[in-house]
Design a protein around this motif. Structure first.
Motif, PDB file in Angstrom:
ATOM      1  N   CYS A  17       0.816  -1.264   0.095  1.00  0.00           N
ATOM      2  CA  CYS A  17      -0.023   0.093  -0.156  1.00  0.00           C
ATOM      3  C   CYS A  17       0.981   1.435  -0.015  1.00  0.00           C
ATOM      4  O   CYS A  17       1.633   1.553   0.992  1.00  0.00           O
ATOM      5  CB  CYS A  17      -0.999   0.032   1.128  1.00  0.00           C
ATOM      6  N   VAL A  18       0.916   1.960  -1.017  1.00  0.00           N
ATOM      7  CA  VAL A  18       1.754   3.230  -1.335  1.00  0.00           C
ATOM      8  C   VAL A  18       0.870   4.491  -0.673  1.00  0.00           C
ATOM      9  O   VAL A  18       0.102   5.047  -1.037  1.00  0.00           O
ATOM     10  CB  VAL A  18       1.739   3.493  -2.791  1.00  0.00           C
ATOM     11  N   ASP A  19       1.781   5.227   0.225  1.00  0.00           N
ATOM     12  CA  ASP A  19       1.709   6.459   0.505  1.00  0.00           C
ATOM     13  C   ASP A  19       0.085   6.666   1.047  1.00  0.00           C
ATOM     14  O   ASP A  19      -0.067   7.860   0.710  1.00  0.00           O
ATOM     15  CB  ASP A  19       2.127   7.214  -0.321  1.00  0.00           C
ATOM     16  N   THR A 135      -1.692  -0.800  -4.086  1.00  0.00           N
ATOM     17  CA  THR A 135      -2.860  -0.223  -3.771  1.00  0.00           C
ATOM     18  C   THR A 135      -2.263   1.063  -3.313  1.00  0.00           C
ATOM     19  O   THR A 135      -1.022   1.202  -3.304  1.00  0.00           O
ATOM     20  CB  THR A 135      -3.760  -0.539  -2.620  1.00  0.00           C
ATOM     21  N   GLY A 136      -3.142   2.218  -3.119  1.00  0.00           N
ATOM     22  CA  GLY A 136      -2.642   3.453  -2.783  1.00  0.00           C
ATOM     23  C   GLY A 136      -2.587   4.704  -3.716  1.00  0.00           C
ATOM     24  O   GLY A 136      -3.394   4.699  -4.670  1.00  0.00           O
ATOM     25  N   GLY A 137      -1.672   5.751  -3.509  1.00  0.00           N
ATOM     26  CA  GLY A 137      -1.468   6.724  -4.313  1.00  0.00           C
ATOM     27  C   GLY A 137      -0.254   7.267  -4.480  1.00  0.00           C
ATOM     28  O   GLY A 137       0.663   6.968  -3.781  1.00  0.00           O
ATOM     29  N   GLU A 138      -0.069   8.209  -5.238  1.00  0.00           N
ATOM     30  CA  GLU A 138      -1.058   8.618  -6.385  1.00  0.00           C
ATOM     31  C   GLU A 138      -0.624   7.715  -7.485  1.00  0.00           C
ATOM     32  O   GLU A 138       0.488   7.311  -7.826  1.00  0.00           O
ATOM     33  CB  GLU A 138      -0.830  10.171  -6.601  1.00  0.00           C
ATOM     34  N   THR A 139      -1.669   7.503  -8.221  1.00  0.00           N
ATOM     35  CA  THR A 139      -1.722   6.385  -9.135  1.00  0.00           C
ATOM     36  C   THR A 139      -0.500   6.700 -10.423  1.00  0.00           C
ATOM     37  O   THR A 139       0.461   6.023 -10.740  1.00  0.00           O
ATOM     38  CB  THR A 139      -2.840   6.518 -10.227  1.00  0.00           C
ATOM     39  N   ASP A 162      -9.483  -0.333  -8.153  1.00  0.00           N
ATOM     40  CA  ASP A 162     -10.743   0.479  -7.560  1.00  0.00           C
ATOM     41  C   ASP A 162     -10.094   0.623  -6.156  1.00  0.00           C
ATOM     42  O   ASP A 162     -10.733   1.109  -5.095  1.00  0.00           O
ATOM     43  CB  ASP A 162     -11.744  -0.234  -7.526  1.00  0.00           C
ATOM     44  N   ALA A 163      -8.577   0.511  -6.028  1.00  0.00           N
ATOM     45  CA  ALA A 163      -8.091   0.853  -4.629  1.00  0.00           C
ATOM     46  C   ALA A 163      -6.855   1.673  -4.930  1.00  0.00           C
ATOM     47  O   ALA A 163      -5.866   1.659  -4.151  1.00  0.00           O
ATOM     48  CB  ALA A 163      -7.518  -0.251  -3.790  1.00  0.00           C
ATOM     49  N   LEU A 164      -6.727   2.570  -6.013  1.00  0.00           N
ATOM     50  CA  LEU A 164      -5.587   3.572  -6.219  1.00  0.00           C
ATOM     51  C   LEU A 164      -6.503   4.869  -6.300  1.00  0.00           C
ATOM     52  O   LEU A 164      -7.676   4.891  -6.883  1.00  0.00           O
ATOM     53  CB  LEU A 164      -5.183   3.251  -7.654  1.00  0.00           C
TER      54      LEU A 164
END
Length: 200
Positions: A17-19, A135-139, A162-164
């Motif tokens: 899970c990113v940031d 998952t996470g942000g930003e894409t 659907d989790a970005l």
């Protein structure tokens, strides 16, 4: 929607899970408008696999001059978000995610890519991880850097569409299309329900 999984997700997979920090969820200059919208889906994935989850956090330098090269210019522009000025609580995960740590692990980074310092790669290799569910942000920024680095390192990469989240819908959509088109042999895109069903 994604193109779907090629095969079931192996037990050796890790959810990366990113940031997803308060810095991007709360009312700050970097607020990502729909981060809170994808948060419940990320929570569902953490609920199912907390012990197979890693979080990254984007940590600013104390002052712009502590950064390297062109990052000095970047952090001079965003000086109000450097360590000397920001509320440290904004760098934390939201309580919805923090409750999974431990067993989930947190890896801090000072640049877009989580691979730069090597700690995440070493931890995953030591644990025999071969698949990353992202998952996470930003894409189009930190997720993009994470994904391309993971491809270079040879991981099977699964994007949970659907989790970005991103600050710009058009760029988000364009990057997902990039994954599906130019990286279709190395990157899979699937929605959360399919990933949860395929990772048991």
């Amino acid at each position: 929607m994604g193109d779907g999984l090629r095969d079931r997700v192996p037990a050796s997979a890790v959810h990366l899970c990113v940031d997803m920090q308060r810095l991007f969820l709360d009312d700050t200059p970097w607020r990502t408008p729909w981060a809170n919208r994808v948060l419940p889906g990320i929570v569902r994935l953490c609920d199912a696999h907390a012990d197979r989850t890693c979080f990254t956090r984007f940590i600013p330098p104390a002052v712009p001059e502590a950064a390297r090269g062109a990052w000095v210019r970047y952090w001079t522009h965003w000086a109000a978000l450097t360590g000397a000025q920001i509320d440290p609580a904004l760098l934390e995960l939201p309580s919805d995610l923090q409750r999974y740590v431990p067993p989930a692990r947190v890896f801090d980074k000072g640049v877009y890519s989580p691979w730069f310092h090597g700690a995440l790669q070493q931890a995953l290799q030591t644990a025999g991880v071969d698949t990353l569910i992202v998952t996470g942000g930003e894409t189009d920024v930190c997720v993009l850097a994470t994904v391309l680095g993971a491809v270079d390192l040879g991981f099977r990469v699964i994007i949970v569409t659907d989790a970005l989240c991103s600050s710009a819908d058009s760029v988000h959509d364009a990057v997902l299309e990039l994954y599906r088109d130019r990286f279709s042999l190395q990157i899979e895109t699937a929605d959360l329900d399919e990933v949860l069903d395929g990772w048991r």
